[in-house]
Design an enzyme around this catalytic site. Structure first.
Site, short mmCIF file in Angstrom:
data_model
loop_
_atom_site.label_atom_id
_atom_site.label_comp_id
_atom_site.label_asym_id
_atom_site.label_seq_id
_atom_site.Cartn_x
_atom_site.Cartn_y
_atom_site.Cartn_z
N CYS A 70 0.83 -1.21 0.00
CA CYS A 70 0.00 0.00 0.00
C CYS A 70 0.86 1.26 0.00
CB CYS A 70 -0.94 -0.03 1.20
SG CYS A 70 -2.11 -1.39 1.17
N GLU B 238 4.06 1.20 2.06
CA GLU B 238 5.20 0.84 2.89
C GLU B 238 6.52 1.24 2.22
OE1 GLU B 238 2.25 -0.74 2.36
OE2 GLU B 238 2.51 -2.80 3.07
#
Length: 713
Positions: free
Chosen positions: A359, A361
């Site tokens: 997502c 990170e």
């Protein structure tokens, strides 16, 4: 199928409407490799499994392919008994899962596209000659076999393309180009943009074939730019053609939804800076933006690194793409992310080359093992303070910190809450450590992915066995900052400032889920709420980040890497909320927690400027994983002059230290209508939290959560 008169990518999507027959069974092909010789060591056997997985399935080329590579060949028509037997054998060899660093990885495509398969094989051979111990040579042999399997796959696709010439619906020139590119790449480093993109995509498909999820494509506008630039200068590539090729690749990320259900979160990173502070936005950055805008599917999870010196034109293009409703790119503060990652001892040039996986990170590209993370439900620990270390609605256990009614000050309450959180953090670490170290790294080797990680070949070590340049990092996704801040502020206001309630009364109200305590609930709800630039509550967000950074910095991953903290939830704020009792902010049991780093939906009532002032108070340089701030703007905010106001807002947000913002641009009315009439909106893409998805495929709880976000105008 009727002839398609739309763009090549749209026609490609139409082709995907026909699902392959049979079962999706990549394990069947791995089984074919394992059964060649059951006496082999696990590492050698994995090399055979990769070889069969990459070379046994028959190549498949779509009529509208410009860049070849598909997961369709992994569907097989075999009897149930045969598939069950194959699965039993393949599964017996074991595989790492997400918790053991198997995917969510950003490969070293920069090196790979420079040297190609020959360079990779030459480095493996040199390392083989430099290491004479059996263990090193086993892993290197498995690496070589996996690279040769990719080489063979390219040659198979080259032959398959030529064999299709003259077949109905296929374009001869496209087939010849695919054949030429694949054949060339088998024995040469890529020379053109098209060749480089073909090599990257075929490699990505191989990772997906291995069962790896959320494999990133990394900084495409950096490692592909030399090829793009050279081709443009030679007059053989235009922006329109580059965009079309990218669209063709991005559209095939949709295969997962078309054939298997669900979306593959394939993060692509654009923008950012180099080590000299120069903005690296280039022409290819815009081509990538245009490509994701045109394909309009959830899978390409585009992330834009926004540097302070990024041109307004770049931000404007990003907002135009977001304004279509697809919800990406996510906008990342480059300076904050670089500062956060710099805390962990990485070399400067590697920090500046970070990209994102999954997502949001942050990841040191191609230089550390695959990512892992987990959920930490921080609001849960309020129950333990109020209920002497026991959960109210479930059997979770904390510390008995005494009778809450005997607490005399807010400072004393915070001490007891921190006591609960410390034990929770320690138990989180223990569970992670035990799960992450479950597999012997010498038995659970990953030869193919190790080839695209800096250091593994030269060290003759697996990516999870000390081969990578840096150790692994682990992210702790902290749930419910808004819920926690609002709860603490409500306790302080009603009990210790206004003295209109007691902690014992709040305890009874939480146990009763506020039944019979409606007036008390009104007082709690009326207390200051995070997201309105009120220092009374915002101080708890500052405490939240500082406390958890300090607490989790005590811990290391199994190979010595850092524990990052994150404030990102995906949809876990909903599922976590279902297991947590009522909270002192007035939230009832089972209701969602606040989402990620965002204020509680509907509580940020003073406008987006005040929301920005609130959410930029914590020190996000302590959050190396990343945060998610979800905002929803009315569609007209993305038109003309109003879009300039959004650009100004974002620049202020980043200058004040905000880390990330992602935006939905779909009106409440459209979302409501889509819930009632899903058949009218089959292609409505929305930003969920860290990823985008087709709205009508989401569960009702998630749809409502998105619907309830405060809509700014």
């Amino acid at each position: 199928m009727e002839s398609c008169k739309n763009s090549v990518s749209a026609c490609l999507k139409q082709e995907m409407s026909v699902r392959p027959s049979g079962d999706y069974a990549p394990y069947y092909f791995e089984y074919l490799g394992y059964r060649k010789d059951y006496s082999l060591s696990r590492t050698e056997a994995r090399g055979e499994a990769v070889w069969s997985l990459f070379t046994e399935p028959l190549p498949f080329i779509y009529k509208n392919d410009l860049i070849a590579g598909s997961i369709r060949p992994l569907f097989v028509e075999k009897g149930a008994d045969e598939l069950e037997h194959a699965a039993n054998i393949a599964n017996s060899y074991g595989k790492r899962g997400f918790a053991q660093n198997s995917d969510h990885y950003s490969p070293d495509y920069a090196t790979f596209t420079r040297e190609g398969l020959p360079g990779l094989l030459n480095r493996i051979q040199a390392s083989y000659e430099a290491h004479d111990d059996a263990e090193s040579r086993r892993i290197l042999s498995a690496m070589r076999q996996s690279v040769n399997a990719l080489r063979t796959r390219l040659l198979q696709y080259a032959d398959a393309a030529l064999a299709l010439i003259g077949a109905e619906g296929y374009d001869e020139n496209r087939l010849k180009a695919i054949s030429r590119n694949c054949s060339f790449l088998a024995d040469h480093a890529p020379q053109t943009f098209e060749e480089a993109l073909q090599l990257v995509w075929m490699t990505h498909v191989c990772f997906v074939s291995e069962g790896r999820y959320a494999m990133a494509l990394g900084r495409m506008d950096r490692y592909l730019y030399p090829f793009y630039q050279r081709d443009v200068e030679r007059g053989v590539l235009t922006d329109e053609r580059a965009t079309e090729l990218l669209e063709n690749v991005f559209m095939k990320i949709y295969e997962r939804r078309a054939y298997l259900g669900g979306d593959d979160v394939v993060n692509i990173c654009i923008g950012g800076t180099d080590t000299d502070g120069n903005c690296t936005v280039n022409e290819l950055s815009y081509c990538i933006l245009h490509a994701v805008k045109n394909v309009r599917i959830p899978g390409p999870n585009l992330s834009a690194r926004i540097a302070e010196n990024a041109p307004d034109e770049f931000l404007d293009e990003c907002l135009q793409v977001i304004g279509t409703g697809i919800g990406y790119p996510a906008l990342m503060n480059d300076a904050i992310n670089i500062a956060a990652l710099s805390r962990y001892g990485y070399e400067r040039e590697d920090v500046y080359d970070y990209s994102m996986v999954g997502c949001i990170e942050n990841f040191i590209t191609g230089k550390q093992p695959p990512w892992s993370d987990g959920r930490f439900d921080s609001p849960r620990f309020l129950e333990f303070v109020f209920n002497r270390g026991k959960g109210i609605v479930n059997r979770s256990i904390g510390v008995d910190t005494g009778d809450v009614g005997e607490i005399k000050s807010m400072d004393e309450f915070m001490e007891k809450y921190e006591t609960q959180l410390r034990l929770g953090a320690a138990e989180y670490y223990a569970q992670y450590r035990n799960e992450n170290s479950r597999f012997n790294p010498k038995e659970y080797t990953q030869p193919f992915i190790s080839c695209l990680c800096d250091g593994c070949i030269e060290k003759a070590k697996d990516i999870c066995d000390g081969g990578s340049k840096y150790p692994s990092a682990h992210g702790v996704a902290l749930m419910g900052v808004g819920t926690v801040c609002d709860s603490l502020a409500a306790i302080e206001k009603t009990v210790f400032v206004d003295k209109t309630a007691t902690l014992e009364e709040i305890r009874c109200a939480l146990i009763a889920d506020f039944e019979g305590y409606e007036e008390l609930r009104k007082k709690l709800i009326a207390a200051p709420k995070y997201g309105n630039n009120d220092p009374f509550v915002d101080k708890y967000a500052v405490w939240f980040v500082n406390f958890f950074f300090r607490e989790f910095s005590k811990y290391k991953t199994c190979d010595g890497g850092g524990f990052y903290i994150a404030m990102a939830a995906n949809t876990n704020n909903i599922w976590a909320g279902k297991t947590i009792a009522a909270t002192p902010d007035g939230r009832r049991a089972g209701e969602p927690l606040s989402d990620a780093a965002s204020p509680t939906y509907g509580k940020d009532v003073r406008g987006v400027t005040q929301t920005v002032n609130s959410v930029t108070k914590p020190d996000y340089t302590k959050i190396a994983c990343g945060t998610v701030i979800n905002q929803k703007f009315s569609p007209e905010m993305f038109e003309g002059e109003k879009r300039k106001k959004l650009i100004a807002l974002l620049k202020v947000y980043f200058k004040k230290g905000g880390q990330e913002m992602q935006i939905n641009a779909t009106s409440r009315e459209i979302l409501q209508d889509a819930m009632e009439h899903p058949e009218k909106y089959p292609d409505l893409v929305v930003r969920v939290s860290g990823f985008s998805a087709l709205y009508v495929t989401l569960g009702k709880d998630v749809q409502i959560d998105i619907l309830n976000r405060t809509q700014q105008g």
